[in-house]
Design a protein around this motif. Structure first.
Motif, PDB file in Angstrom:
ATOM      1  N   VAL A  97       0.734  -0.985  -0.107  1.00  0.00           N
ATOM      2  CA  VAL A  97       0.091  -0.049   0.005  1.00  0.00           C
ATOM      3  C   VAL A  97       0.836   1.131  -0.028  1.00  0.00           C
ATOM      4  CG1 VAL A  97      -1.950  -1.210   1.392  1.00  0.00           C
ATOM      5  CG2 VAL A  97      -0.142  -0.048   2.549  1.00  0.00           C
ATOM      6  N   ASP A  98       0.364   2.345  -0.508  1.00  0.00           N
ATOM      7  CA  ASP A  98       1.096   3.720  -0.496  1.00  0.00           C
ATOM      8  C   ASP A  98       0.514   4.716   0.519  1.00  0.00           C
ATOM      9  OD1 ASP A  98       2.884   5.615  -1.337  1.00  0.00           O
ATOM     10  OD2 ASP A  98       1.376   6.284  -2.733  1.00  0.00           O
ATOM     11  N   LEU A  99       1.102   4.164   1.811  1.00  0.00           N
ATOM     12  CA  LEU A  99       0.563   5.015   2.953  1.00  0.00           C
ATOM     13  C   LEU A  99       1.701   5.384   4.163  1.00  0.00           C
ATOM     14  CD1 LEU A  99      -3.032   3.565   3.615  1.00  0.00           C
ATOM     15  CD2 LEU A  99      -2.601   6.022   2.907  1.00  0.00           C
ATOM     16  N   GLU A 100       1.608   6.258   4.929  1.00  0.00           N
ATOM     17  CA  GLU A 100       2.707   6.464   6.044  1.00  0.00           C
ATOM     18  C   GLU A 100       2.349   5.493   6.881  1.00  0.00           C
ATOM     19  OE1 GLU A 100       5.142   8.257   6.140  1.00  0.00           O
ATOM     20  OE2 GLU A 100       4.592   9.973   4.585  1.00  0.00           O
ATOM     21  N   ALA A 101       3.175   5.156   7.770  1.00  0.00           N
ATOM     22  CA  ALA A 101       3.074   4.153   8.734  1.00  0.00           C
ATOM     23  C   ALA A 101       1.811   4.059   9.669  1.00  0.00           C
ATOM     24  CB  ALA A 101       4.419   4.018   9.881  1.00  0.00           C
ATOM     25  N   GLY A 102       1.663   5.556  10.148  1.00  0.00           N
ATOM     26  CA  GLY A 102       0.629   5.842  11.163  1.00  0.00           C
ATOM     27  C   GLY A 102      -0.980   5.523  10.405  1.00  0.00           C
ATOM     28  N   ALA A 103      -0.924   5.896   9.198  1.00  0.00           N
ATOM     29  CA  ALA A 103      -2.155   5.490   8.658  1.00  0.00           C
ATOM     30  C   ALA A 103      -2.291   3.885   8.118  1.00  0.00           C
ATOM     31  CB  ALA A 103      -2.155   6.250   7.056  1.00  0.00           C
ATOM     32  N   ILE A 104      -1.066   3.347   8.157  1.00  0.00           N
ATOM     33  CA  ILE A 104      -1.315   1.767   7.771  1.00  0.00           C
ATOM     34  C   ILE A 104      -1.767   1.247   9.068  1.00  0.00           C
ATOM     35  CG2 ILE A 104       0.295  -0.276   7.453  1.00  0.00           C
ATOM     36  CD1 ILE A 104       1.888   1.380   5.781  1.00  0.00           C
ATOM     37  N   LYS A 105      -1.460   1.516  10.113  1.00  0.00           N
ATOM     38  CA  LYS A 105      -1.898   1.005  11.474  1.00  0.00           C
ATOM     39  C   LYS A 105      -3.445   1.365  11.508  1.00  0.00           C
ATOM     40  CE  LYS A 105      -1.141   0.827  16.458  1.00  0.00           C
ATOM     41  NZ  LYS A 105      -0.216   1.452  17.526  1.00  0.00           N
ATOM     42  N   ASP A 106      -3.689   2.350  11.142  1.00  0.00           N
ATOM     43  CA  ASP A 106      -5.411   2.722  11.120  1.00  0.00           C
ATOM     44  C   ASP A 106      -6.134   1.951  10.418  1.00  0.00           C
ATOM     45  OD1 ASP A 106      -4.947   4.682  13.207  1.00  0.00           O
ATOM     46  OD2 ASP A 106      -4.733   6.611  11.883  1.00  0.00           O
ATOM     47  N   LEU A 107      -5.370   1.760   9.232  1.00  0.00           N
ATOM     48  CA  LEU A 107      -5.984   1.007   8.120  1.00  0.00           C
ATOM     49  C   LEU A 107      -6.121  -0.675   8.673  1.00  0.00           C
ATOM     50  CD1 LEU A 107      -7.105   0.495   5.210  1.00  0.00           C
ATOM     51  CD2 LEU A 107      -4.775   0.522   4.718  1.00  0.00           C
ATOM     52  N   ALA A 108      -5.143  -1.003   9.185  1.00  0.00           N
ATOM     53  CA  ALA A 108      -5.007  -2.345   9.647  1.00  0.00           C
ATOM     54  C   ALA A 108      -6.172  -2.682  10.682  1.00  0.00           C
ATOM     55  CB  ALA A 108      -3.648  -2.944  10.282  1.00  0.00           C
TER      56      ALA A 108
END
Length: 873
Positions: A776-787
């Motif tokens: 995915v093309d996201l920052e680490a913080g956004a990836i955690k929220d997404l997960a």
């Protein structure tokens, strides 16, 4: 007898023998590069034995607080495992500097033990030096033997080896034979079965050395030869804790009134009773010994740290904490509670413990909290190592990494390994440890040649308070070869204007000038055993010539300004913050000053401003220096002079006064506060619990500071549109930036929502669970929220998301809690394994963990490996 009565009886006995009773020197050594800590009673008298100073009193007695945890005298690892070794201990001693010798020393020792202490003579044994047939070819100490024959039967006078009965200050310096007095405290039935003579010097817990009488009569040269000293000296040391054990009729020093209150305290804290289990007994002995060592060190001004003496104190404290953690199951800070018990036990004899009690408690508690966190980190790292260990043996180098990087004790590592069914590669650990010791030893190796004496004399006249230039002669010199600094020469002059490093102030630099105008630079000036040493890289050709010694005036003046400013700063801090403020250390250089002080919290901007204003007010007031040299110590204290804890002062002292600021000080100062020009605080922060540090500048350094700030301000104005009001312009930029951040967050959330909908369509059913591994093309913080958002939609999701940002790879693994528990999956272990593909590592919780790496090209392999990993489960 109580310990207090025993201590007083010893001092009274030798006072009646015309000895001057002197106070204990600080336990933390200063002005002696060969020692971190006072490890024997003689340390404070080295200058007399070395002949570099004349003692004020020929006969002296004292009780000296000592610490043996490093170098030749290192009892640390033995402490706790037997019943009589200690790190911190008191040494009772009587001394003769060229006065009485063996006959008096032996007869008085016998008189004190048998008459004053009422020890049965038939329980005492004496050893004498038997001689040696090595290169020294020393003979039996017949003189001591003949004296003992008048006191003891022959069967209780034992021959001692060079190892046990020949004392040396070091590789060079004073040396001589000694007589040890041993006491047998075993019950009569045991003494009848096995004679005490056979147990002397055999590490028997009830047949112990109690007093050592050293007869200093030789000088060891650099080439190893011994030569007779012009004056012979007596140096005795009696273990106070052991004497208390004997006189209080107990079988262990830990059962005396010096330790029992501390033992009772740890019993209350831990609920483990002393005497019930060998394992817990060792832990209790370690703790009650180490709390004394750490508390006395802090009272003397030595805080736990990462280097030098501070590192040793931290190591002692952590050893005690881990024994409590491992064997007494204490998982919370506890050591600091014992400080008040120690103060009740020893505060009368050592009032510095009372005066510094709050500070000692605060520092120890903060250190405990910090180390308990370190233990948690070490446990986490140990788990990582074990997860990557093939077989059931942990690599020794990995264990050393835990020990060296995390301070994780090797015995705790071994204990955990055995509980898990693993073993430790002990040979590998020892090899890594020895390699580090070899590197450390090589880096600090120093080789000193003998002094070459050019002119007689035992002291250097210091002229530096009144002049920066003087005609001098070189009295003696020696070559010193160090790995760190290379070859240097130490010069001792008959008189000198150079100030030696001391009291926090750096030593002077400058040069020697010959009559022909040739210059020889003095790189540094230091003090060692009351000798002023001038360091140079090259020797003058004619060492017997006369020279002009010239101090670097600019550096001296800058340093003097900074030193005087520390006195005004100390006064200002006490006025603004309160009288609880005490100096805990300082460093006075030519470019800046550093001042450490006791205070309970961060200083406010207003408090810092008020202190600055106070100091600059004293500078503008043009207060002249009032100096008193060589005044009685008590007179100085009565006049209000501030003395520093951990410093050793003589009977006569120097005071430095600027108005109402008056301190005991040996440093150099300005003639008038106006010479400081201006004072500016550049930083304030914590260095330990209850200890703050201020760094500040004066004089031309302040001018350079303001010049730099002006230049920076002009550059900022050049980047702003509103150059007339840069503050308003920056404020507008901040508001605009905050608005843009909010807009960006909205866009990222919207992007995440679209990505989540897309990812839901990619989720597959694999082995009875929901699975997705993708990029995915996201920052680490956004990836955690997404997960976590995806996780809320499924009860059985295994998710691996990878991203590539700024040339670095990140893997994020999410596993539904129910799934992780049901199948024994651990996201932390999984990302550590997958992180190898991106040349990195990581960790986290069983249900969410991340790994970072420097190789984004490995992401496809990591995603593919996740599938394989799951299939293998």
């Amino acid at each position: 007898m109580t310990s207090s009565e025993i201590r007083n009886r010893f001092l009274t006995f030798f006072s009646e023998k015309d000895h001057r009773i002197v106070p204990s020197a600080p336990m933390v050594m200063k002005n002696d590069p060969t020692l971190m800590f006072t490890n024997a009673g003689m340390n404070q008298f080295k200058e007399y034995f070395l002949g570099v100073n004349t003692p004020q009193y020929r006969r002296v007695a004292d009780t000296q607080k000592c610490l043996r945890v490093s170098g030749k005298h290192n009892d640390l690892e033995e402490v706790g495992h037997d019943t009589y070794h200690h790190t911190m201990f008191e040494m009772l001693g009587n001394w003769s500097f060229g006065d009485y010798f063996k006959k008096e020393a032996i007869s008085w020792a016998w008189e004190f033990l048998t008459e004053e202490c009422d020890i049965a003579p038939d329980r005492l044994y004496a050893t004498v030096f038997e001689g040696s047939k090595d290169g020294d070819n020393l003979q039996l100490d017949q003189e001591a033997y003949d004296i003992w024959k008048e006191i003891l039967p022959k069967e209780r006078i034992l021959m001692g080896s060079k190892k046990d009965n020949f004392w040396e200050m070091g590789d060079q310096g004073p040396a001589g034979p000694c007589s040890e007095i041993h006491v047998d405290i075993r019950p009569d039935e045991e003494r009848k079965k096995v004679p005490g003579a056979s147990l002397v010097n055999m590490d028997h817990p009830e047949v112990v050395e109690v007093w050592n009488l050293v007869f200093i009569q030789f000088n060891r040269k650099a080439n190893g030869t011994l030569e007779p000293l012009p004056e012979r000296h007596i140096d005795t040391g009696m273990g106070f804790e052991r004497l208390c054990m004997v006189l209080q009729g107990v079988r262990s020093t830990y059962d005396t009134d010096l330790f029992r209150p501390l033992t009772d305290g740890i019993e209350l804290i831990s609920k483990y009773l002393y005497g019930k289990s060998s394992e817990s007994d060792v832990a209790i002995r370690v703790i009650v010994d180490h709390i004394r060592a750490v508390s006395f060190a802090i009272a003397d001004g030595q805080l736990p740290g990462n280097t030098g003496a501070g590192y040793v104190i931290r190591r002692i404290l952590r050893r005690a904490i881990r024994y409590g953690f491992t064997f007494l199951k204490i998982k919370e800070p506890f050591m600091h509670y014992l400080v008040k018990v120690l103060v009740r036990t020893m505060g009368e004899a050592y009032p510095e413990l009372k005066d510094q009690q709050q500070l000692i408690e605060n520092v120890i508690r903060e250190e405990e909290l910090s180390f308990l966190k370190t233990l948690e980190q070490g446990l986490s790292r140990l788990e990582q190592i074990l997860s990557g260990t093939k077989g059931k043996t942990m690599d020794g180098e990995k264990a050393f990494e835990l020990y060296d990087t995390f301070g994780f004790p090797i015995d705790l590592t071994s204990l955990i390994l055995s509980e898990r069914g693993y073993s430790l590669d002990e040979a590998g650990f020892r090899k890594a440890m020895e390699a580090q010791k070899s590197r450390s030893k090589a880096a600090s190796e120093v080789s000193r040649e003998d002094w070459v004496v050019l002119a007689e004399g035992d002291t250097t006249e210091f002229l530096g308070y009144d002049q920066l230039e003087a005609d001098i002669h070189i009295r003696k010199y020696r070559r010193v070869d160090t790995k760190k600094e290379g070859v240097l020469y130490q010069l001792v002059f008959d008189r000198t204007p150079f100030y030696p490093e001391g009291g926090g102030q750096v030593g002077d630099k400058g040069y020697l000038k010959t009559g022909d105008g040739e210059l020889f630079y003095i790189e540094d000036t230091r003090k060692e055993n009351n000798e002023i040493l001038h360091f140079t890289k090259t020797l003058p050709k004619d060492l017997k010539d006369s020279y002009t010694a010239i101090v670097d005036e600019k550096q001296r003046m800058r340093t003097a300004r900074n030193h005087s400013a520390t006195h005004l700063l100390h006064q200002g801090l006490r006025l603004v913050l309160g009288d609880h403020v005490e100096q805990k250390g300082s460093a006075v250089h030519s470019k800046y000053l550093r001042f450490d002080f006791s205070h309970f919290g961060k200083m406010t901007e207003e408090e810092l401003w008020l202190v600055e204003q106070f100091v600059n007010g004293r500078i503008r007031a043009r207060i002249p220096l009032e100096e008193q040299r060589e005044i009685p110590m008590q007179q100085a204290i009565d006049e209000g002079a501030i003395a520093l804890f951990g410093e050793k002062y003589g009977d006569r002292v120097r005071t430095v006064r600027f108005g109402k600021s008056i301190e005991l000080c040996g440093g150099t100062h300005v003639e008038n506060t106006a010479d400081i020009w201006h004072f500016k605080i550049v930083s304030e922060g914590a260095i330990a619990a209850g200890i703050r540090r201020i760094e500040a500048i004066t004089s031309d350094a302040v001018q350079a500071y303001y010049d730099k700030n002006d230049k920076t301000l002009e550059e900022i104005k050049g980047l702003l549109r509103n150059t007339s009001d840069p503050v308003s312009a920056v404020s507008s930029l901040q508001d605009e930036n905050a608005g843009l951040k909010k807009e960006l967050e909205l866009l990222v959330r919207e992007k995440s929502r679209f990505i989540m909908e897309d990812l839901k369509g990619q989720v597959k059913e694999v082995d009875g669970l929901k699975f997705l591994a993708t990029r995915v093309d996201l920052e680490a913080g956004a990836i955690k929220d997404l997960a976590f958002q995806l996780g809320s939609a499924y009860d059985d999701l295994f998710l691996l998301l990878a991203s590539d940002r700024g040339g670095k790879a990140v893997l994020s693994c999410y596993i539904s809690k129910e799934l992780a528990k049901a199948r024994g999956l651990d996201a932390g272990k999984i990302v550590r394994e997958l992180g190898k593909h991106i040349k990195g590592g990581g960790g986290g919780q069983p249900f969410f963990a991340t790994a970072g790496g420097k190789d984004p090209s490995g992401i496809p392999k990591a995603l593919e490996a996740a599938t394989a990993f799951l299939a293998a489960d």
